[in-house]
Each structure stands twice: as structure tokens, then as C-alpha cells.
Design an enzyme around this catalytic site. Structure first.
Site, PDB file in Angstrom:
ATOM      1  N   CYS A 225      16.912  -1.439  20.474  1.00 53.14           N
ATOM      2  CA  CYS A 225      16.565  -2.837  20.771  1.00 53.14           C
ATOM      3  C   CYS A 225      17.305  -3.328  22.016  1.00 53.14           C
ATOM      4  CB  CYS A 225      16.938  -3.749  19.596  1.00 53.14           C
ATOM      5  SG  CYS A 225      15.829  -3.570  18.210  1.00 53.14           S
TER       6      CYS A 225
ATOM      7  N   CYS B 293      12.020  -4.840  20.756  1.00 51.64           N
ATOM      8  CA  CYS B 293      12.819  -5.793  19.980  1.00 51.64           C
ATOM      9  C   CYS B 293      14.045  -6.232  20.778  1.00 51.64           C
ATOM     10  CB  CYS B 293      13.247  -5.139  18.661  1.00 51.64           C
ATOM     11  SG  CYS B 293      13.862  -3.449  18.855  1.00 51.64           S
TER      12      CYS B 293
END
Ligand code: APR
Length: 257
Positions: free
Chosen positions: A82, A163
Site C-alpha cells: 500500500c 491502497c
């Protein structure tokens, strides 16, 4: 006799084209897995090739929709950390030169799927078992061509699985760095999941003589395409600094962008 010889030569040539793409794909896949040992146990290059072929072999080269690559997408397992996803538009060479020796940012082409198919061309024909690597439709020749559909599907997946804080490298030498018809504008921005992505930072790479800034009106259309739950940032990054960081991978990423 002449016809038979010609048929054999033609047959061999066609087989060689398919075999050539197959060995390129399997070869790239294997070398990627050798370098990225964290994903080498969960991916099978032969299976990936099989799922790839399934998408377009035997189909008219203008009738391969992006969904045809769903089995290919499912055949690949890779999780990008992420906050490291980097999108790009009209900055391909620069973005890749930057991520090449750095782990802080990862482009689609630094993942297994993008790495394997980058810069390749392929298509088949209605009812054929062959793969061709020449005389395939160009990017804009027809909408549902095998190469364009692949990049649309792979890009949608890369964005949908993104993300944290994601970024996009755009070209400050253009009057409109954001294009709503580009893959970044038409596929990736819209595929970002507001439940997973906190913010999108535009890295506008700008040369000294460039006049485009983060105030460019083209970013208005970017903001309206972006889910309002995802925060938007834009930063002008000097081209020289990026170049400097490309030539010296020891410079920390935080000093580059
Ligand atoms: N004609 C020919 N090729 C095209 C065209 C087109 N109209 N549009 C895209 N391409 C192909 C080319 O190979 C080109 O180098 O896609 C590449 C990138 O095109 P850009 O317009 O520079 O960028 P964009 O369309 O936004 O796609 C880049 O998609 O691949 C993903 O994650 C990647 O963020 C990146 C984005």
C-alpha cells in the site's frame, strides 16, 4: 511440390511467430520470478501463458473485450505494498527509469503481469489456433483489440487493488497533462476504490521553461472524475531533480518527489 513446400514454409513461419511470443512471455515471467522470490511460489508461468492465450486465440482481432482477460488476471498472484502504486501518463520512460532502481514506488510494468507483456503485440484470427505478432490492429484501429483490451483490464486491476496514498507522474511539458481519454484518465482514476485509497498525489514533472502548473484546468476534469472520498494533491516536481535521482539511486525517494 511448390505448393507443398510453400505450405510447409508458411506453416513453419507461423509456428515460429507463436513460439517466439510464447518463449518471450515464459522467459520474462521466469526471470521476474527469479528476481522476486516472494511471489515465485504462488505463480506458474505455464499457467499464466495458458490463461493469456485463452483471451484472444481463435477470435477476430477486433472482437476481444477487456473481460476476456479475466482468467489471466485471476491466474496471477501479486500484492503491491500500500502507498507504493505509481500511475503515469505521457511519462512512460521517465516513470520507469525512476522506479527501476527504487522500491518506494511501483508501476504496473514493475509487477509480474505488466513486466511480462510490456511492449509486446499479439493477435489471432477468427477460428485460428495461431498467435501473430505482426499485422495486428493498432491501438486505436478498433476498440476491442487484444493489446488495448489487455492494458485496459490490467490497468483496471492495478488501480482497483491500489491502497493507501497513491501517486501519478504526469508530464508538465504538455498544456493538458491530464487526458480523460488516456488509460490513466478513463480507466485507472475511475477504478480507484475509495474504501482503500486515501489520496491521489499528482507529481507534475516540470522543466524550467514549462508553463503548465498544478493550476492547469486539465486537473479540474481529473478532480471531477475522482471519487470525492479520495483526497487530491498536486505537486510540481522539477525534471532535473527526477533525472538526478534516476542517475543516483542512493538519493532517498523522499528527496526526489
Ligand atoms: N495510440 C497508441 N498507443 C497508445 C494510445 C494511443 N492512442 N494510448 C495509449 N497507448 C499506449 C502506448 O503504448 C503508450 O506508450 O499506451 C501507452 C501509454 O499511453 P499514455 O497516453 O502515455 O498513458 P495512459 O494512456 O494514461 O496509460 C498509462 O496505464 O498502463 C497503465 O498503469 C499504467 O498508469 C499507466 C497508464
Amino acid at each position: 511440390v511448390v505448393v507443398v513446400v510453400l505450405a510447409i514454409v508458411l506453416g513453419l513461419t507461423l509456428t515460429r511467430y507463436s513460439d517466439h511470443l510464447r518463449s518471450t512471455v515464459i522467459g520474462r515471467c521466469e526471470s521476474f520470478l527469479k528476481k522476486h522470490t516472494d511471489v515465485s511460489r504462488v505463480n506458474d508461468c505455464e499457467r499464466i501463458w495458458g490463461a493469456f492465450e485463452e483471451a484472444y486465440v481463435g477470435k477476430d482481432p477486433c472482437e476481444v473485450p477487456a473481460e476476456a482477460y479475466d482468467p489471466l488476471i485471476s491466474s496471477v498472484t501479486q500484492h503491491v505494498i500500500c502507498g507504493t502504486m505509481l500511475f503515469w501518463s505521457k511519462t512512460k520512460a521517465l516513470a520507469h527509469a525512476f522506479t527501476d532502481n527504487r522500491e518506494c514506488l511501483v508501476t504496473l510494468e514493475d509487477t509480474l503481469l505488466g513486466f511480462v507483456f510490456d511492449e509486446l503485440t499479439w493477435c489471432s484470427k477468427n477460428g485460428s489456433k495461431e498467435t501473430f505478432t505482426t499485422d495486428c490492429p493498432g491501438w486505436s484501429e478498433c476498440q476491442n483489440n487484444p493489446v488495448r483490451s489487455f492494458w485496459i483490464r490490467a490497468s483496471a486491476n492495478f488501480a482497483a487493488t491500489s491502497c493507501g496514498n497513491v501517486s501519478a507522474m504526469l508530464n508538465g511539458s504538455l498544456e493538458s497533462p491530464f487526458s480523460s481519454t488516456s488509460v490513466f484518465g478513463s480507466v485507472e482514476v475511475k477504478s480507484l476504490d475509495p474504501n482503500k485509497v486515501d489520496d491521489l498525489t499528482i507529481l507534475l514533472v516540470t522543466k524550467e521553461t514549462d508553463t503548465t502548473t498544478c493550476a492547469s484546468s486539465s486537473f479540474q476534469s481529473l478532480r471531477s472524475a475522482l471519487d470525492p472520498k479520495i483526497a487530491y494533491n498536486c505537486r510540481e516536481v522539477p525534471y532535473n531533480r527526477v533525472e538526478n535521482c534516476i542517475s543516483d539511486p542512493e538519493i532517498p525517494c523522499s528527496d526526489c518527489l
